[in-house]
Design an enzyme around this catalytic site. Structure first.
Site, PDB file in Angstrom:
ATOM      1  N   GLU A   1       2.684   2.695   2.275  1.00  0.00           N
ATOM      2  CA  GLU A   1       2.889   4.035   3.331  1.00  0.00           C
ATOM      3  C   GLU A   1       4.294   3.465   3.811  1.00  0.00           C
ATOM      4  OE1 GLU A   1       0.209   0.500   5.037  1.00  0.00           O
ATOM      5  OE2 GLU A   1       1.140   0.940   3.846  1.00  0.00           O
TER       6      GLU A   1
ATOM      7  N   CYS B   1       0.574  -0.956   0.277  1.00  0.00           N
ATOM      8  CA  CYS B   1      -0.027   0.289  -0.017  1.00  0.00           C
ATOM      9  C   CYS B   1       0.778   1.117  -0.415  1.00  0.00           C
ATOM     10  CB  CYS B   1      -0.954  -0.156   0.744  1.00  0.00           C
ATOM     11  SG  CYS B   1      -2.300  -0.924   1.289  1.00  0.00           S
TER      12      CYS B   1
END
Length: 749
Positions: free
Chosen positions: A418, A416
């Site tokens: 992050e 994702c």
């Protein structure tokens, strides 16, 4: 295996009962149902799933007892008192849904699986696809020494972590795939199975052969033979054996025949102990082994390409999904000028066969400016995402300025995006819901401090792979996140964080960009909370005598966890002011009668058999306030600016964001990527999709429709379920087609 603690901390029934009376969990509209079908573990003695207080107790105790001081020969009363108080505070925080650890921790922490598998508490991982040594790891092929490099190693790491429920980002950038040796030889792969196996007919249909007949007609003298044990490691080693046979460095005898015996693999629908669920049988593995062998045979006489390596990674991911982990999260990171990689999903046959298994991104640095072809691909396909490795290696928060080489070993991210990660490193997440925390009387600095300590303890798990142990001991990286950011900003500052834009000339490109103006009070508050996390980590590191964490903060995309508390997901804007959220259930789910009796609309799913679709009316927090904007209303430019704000003042790791854009905004993608090349470490974009098909997961509605839907709901589903069933439940029932983030890249648990 984790070292047993010399002393342990536990929460008393009296404390838990008192907390239940004092605090009401902040369930969102879908919260309790989502929890019950995602994170509540089966209790076989009682023939039911956990209740929320039991889950939180398990999770907190599983974490607090990782404190290394509890493994000392003598544990002082002061340490036990300190950690018991901290466990109580964590219980209050999580029970009230003012914060949660990652979904992975909600599912695994405090279980036997955690103690058997050192990697169990980390959501996602990163590995560089290049020949590597297995090292002192729980998996080591018998034909290799610990320090011998092998092409199979990154694929074995990927396969192992995916089967344990983690997601994996992997790098096929030119500097990695150029290290791959030339494929030396074709391999004649034979897969044999005992005719008495319950999986015999299905496996033979995919190309396996009768073991008895093959053994009668052939000799093992000139083949590489491996009989798979009925374990996760057996699947990994079978693939490694086949892959490494293609290379002289790992097949010095140059044997061209590989025989794999799958007779011992448990049949389809047999229970999987530990992680849960049921087995697939060996069939997905058989298909994968033949497919990967074909890729390698086709590459004889040349080096593997980024596309070859991504295909093999995707085939592994596809197998893990079919093997009943339900989702395998992969991110493939390729070169920004590798056209074959960027366009590989345009081959629809390959896309539908296996290339769907990863989200694909390209690695750039801040000197890269040729975003036009990438923007064109994004506009039409929603890929690739962008990962700026130069920023990740040399910056924490942007406001703190360039810190040369502060994170120099970074090579990629989790799926994702992050957390920037070095080779073999995992992400390690906890998130606070600031609005909920403040409503429940928490000082936010205290809530975020508890998150820092929670994640720090996870780094003291025993990790299965040497490459991971080395990275974790060096970096102790943590990722304390916040979710419901848009809700909290509107509630606290009465306006969105981007208050306007002003024209600014960019000397490097000669272009004029619209630079965002930020709410200064928000700048100050985010900065103070960041400092609180850093201080909590520093203080705890001093106490434990370990490295301070190399980086501390992030914004994870959230999704399933955000649904528990009913807050906006990560930094994302609510999908709509009012909406119908549709959740799909197996038609045998015991929750369905309770949902129907409570007044929720329940109907057959129009796309899948044996599936029911349930409608939940949802109102976004602050939906009626003048400053509210939904994802369908906020501009792409403001979303970029909001992500840049968080990267500047909050996150020293990265910020996961899926920017949504309207058709007329597509022409601006290239310039926005160029504008924020010095600010945003990773991002992805998708066209904003409305609800223009039947039973869409999210359907915008107006306030009147929302009110009418709410009037139809006449009971609390948790109370109704308890009254109808006595809380007796059914094992291994999950929601259908869940996703844990905006991009659909994360494992759910």
């Amino acid at each position: 295996m984790n070292t047993a603690t010399q002393a342990s901390v536990s929460l008393t029934p009296e404390f838990i009962a008192a907390t239940e009376k004092e605090i009401t969990p902040h369930w969102g509209e879908l919260g309790w149902v989502t929890y019950k079908r995602t994170y509540a573990r089966w209790l076989p003695e009682q023939q039911r799933n956990e209740e929320w207080p039991e889950t939180v107790k398990r999770v907190v105790e599983g974490n607090i007892n990782l404190d290394p001081r509890l493994q000392a020969d003598t544990v002082t009363p002061e340490v036990l008192t300190e950690l018991t108080t901290e466990a109580q505070n964590l219980f209050r925080l999580i029970y009230g849904l003012a914060a949660t650890p990652s979904g992975r921790n909600l599912w695994i922490s405090g279980t036997d699986y955690q103690h058997r598998n050192g990697d169990a508490l980390n959501n996602c991982w990163f590995i560089a696809v290049r020949p590597q040594a297995y090292g002192d790891s729980h998996i080591l092929p018998s034909y290799l020494t610990q320090d011998q490099v092998a092409v199979s190693m990154p694929f074995s790491f990927m396969f192992d972590q995916l089967m344990k429920g983690g997601g994996v980002g992997f790098s096929v950038t030119p500097n990695n795939v150029h290290q791959m040796p030339v494929v030396d030889q074709t391999v004649d792969l034979t897969i044999v199975i005992d005719p008495e196996s319950a999986s015999y007919a299905d496996s033979v249909a995919l190309g396996a052969v009768n073991r008895s007949e093959w053994m009668h007609d052939n000799s093992l003298a000139d083949v590489r033979f491996y009989r798979l044990p009925d374990t996760r490691e057996g699947w990994v080693l079978a693939n490694a054996n086949m892959m490494d046979a293609h290379f002289n460095s790992t097949n010095p005898e140059k044997k061209t025949k590989v025989v794999l015996d799958i007779s011992d693999i448990r049949p389809k629908n047999a229970p999987i102990h530990g992680f849960g669920g049921t087995a697939s049988g060996p069939m997905p593995l058989v298909e994968m082994l033949f497919d990967i062998n074909q890729i390698l045979n086709n590459a004889v006489g040349r080096q593997l390409t980024a596309v070859d390596c991504t295909d093999m990674g995707n085939m592994i991911g596809k197998t893990v999904v079919a093997g009943n982990v339900r989702r395998s999260a992969e991110l493939a990171l390729g070169g920004a000028e590798d056209d074959a990689f960027i366009t590989m999903k345009q081959d629809k046959d390959q896309l539908y066969h296996h290339r769907w298994a990863s989200n694909n991104s390209v690695a750039v640095d801040s000197d890269f400016t040729d975003y036009a072809p990438i923007a064109d691909s994004i506009q039409h396909n929603g890929e690739p995402g962008i990962v700026n490795l130069g920023l990740s290696r040399n910056y924490g928060r942007l406001i703190d300025g360039r810190q040369e080489g502060i994170d120099e070993a970074v090579e990629g991210t989790n799926p994702c995006g992050e957390i920037s990660l070095s080779n073999g490193e995992p992400c390690n997440l906890f998130e606070v819901f600031p609005s909920v925390a403040e409503e429940q009387g928490w000082q936010l600095e205290d809530a975020f401090g508890l998150g820092a300590r929670y994640t720090k303890r996870v780094t003291f798990s025993h990790y299965d792979w040497e490459v991971s142990r080395k990275a974790i001991q060096k970096n102790r990286r943590i990722g304390v996140s916040m979710s419901g950011i848009q809700d909290w900003i509107l509630k606290t500052f009465k306006q969105r964080v981007v208050t306007g834009f002003e024209a600014k000339h960019d000397a490097e490109t000669g272009k004029t960009f619209m630079q965002p103006i930020y709410n200064q009070a928000a700048v100050n508050r985010f900065n103070a909370l960041y400092q609180a996390v850093v201080k909590a980590d520093q203080d705890y590191s001093d106490t434990l005598g370990c490295q301070p964490s190399i980086k501390h903060t992030t914004v994870k995309p959230s999704g399933t966890v955000a649904k528990l508390a009913g807050v906006s997901e990560g930094m994302h804007f609510h999908y709509a002011r009012y909406l119908i959220q549709r959740i799909r259930f197996q038609d045998s789910d015991p929750l369905l009668p309770a949902l129907k009796a409570s007044g929720y609309k329940v109907e057959p799913d129009v796309y899948s058999q044996n599936t029911m679709c349930v409608e939940f009316p949802v109102k976004a927090a602050h939906a009626d306030e003048p400053a509210f904007a939904s994802a369908g209303e906020v501009s792409m430019a403001e979303q970029f600016a909001t992500q840049a704000f968080l990267q500047t003042y909050w996150s020293d790791n990265a910020v996961s964001c899926t920017v949504t854009f309207q058709p007329e905004e597509g022409q601006d993608i290239s310039d926005l990527l160029l504008q924020y090349r010095h600010t945003i470490k990773s991002t992805s974009l998708l066209p904003y999709s409305g609800a223009d098909f039947k039973q869409a997961p999210k359907e915008p509605i107006d306030a009147a429709t929302y009110d009418a839907k709410c009037q139809e709901i006449t009971a609390d589903v948790a109370e109704k379920f308890a009254a109808m069933t006595g809380n007796h439940d059914q094992k291994d029932i999950e929601l259908v087609d869940q996703s844990d983030c905006e991009s659909g890249a994360c494992p759910i648990r």
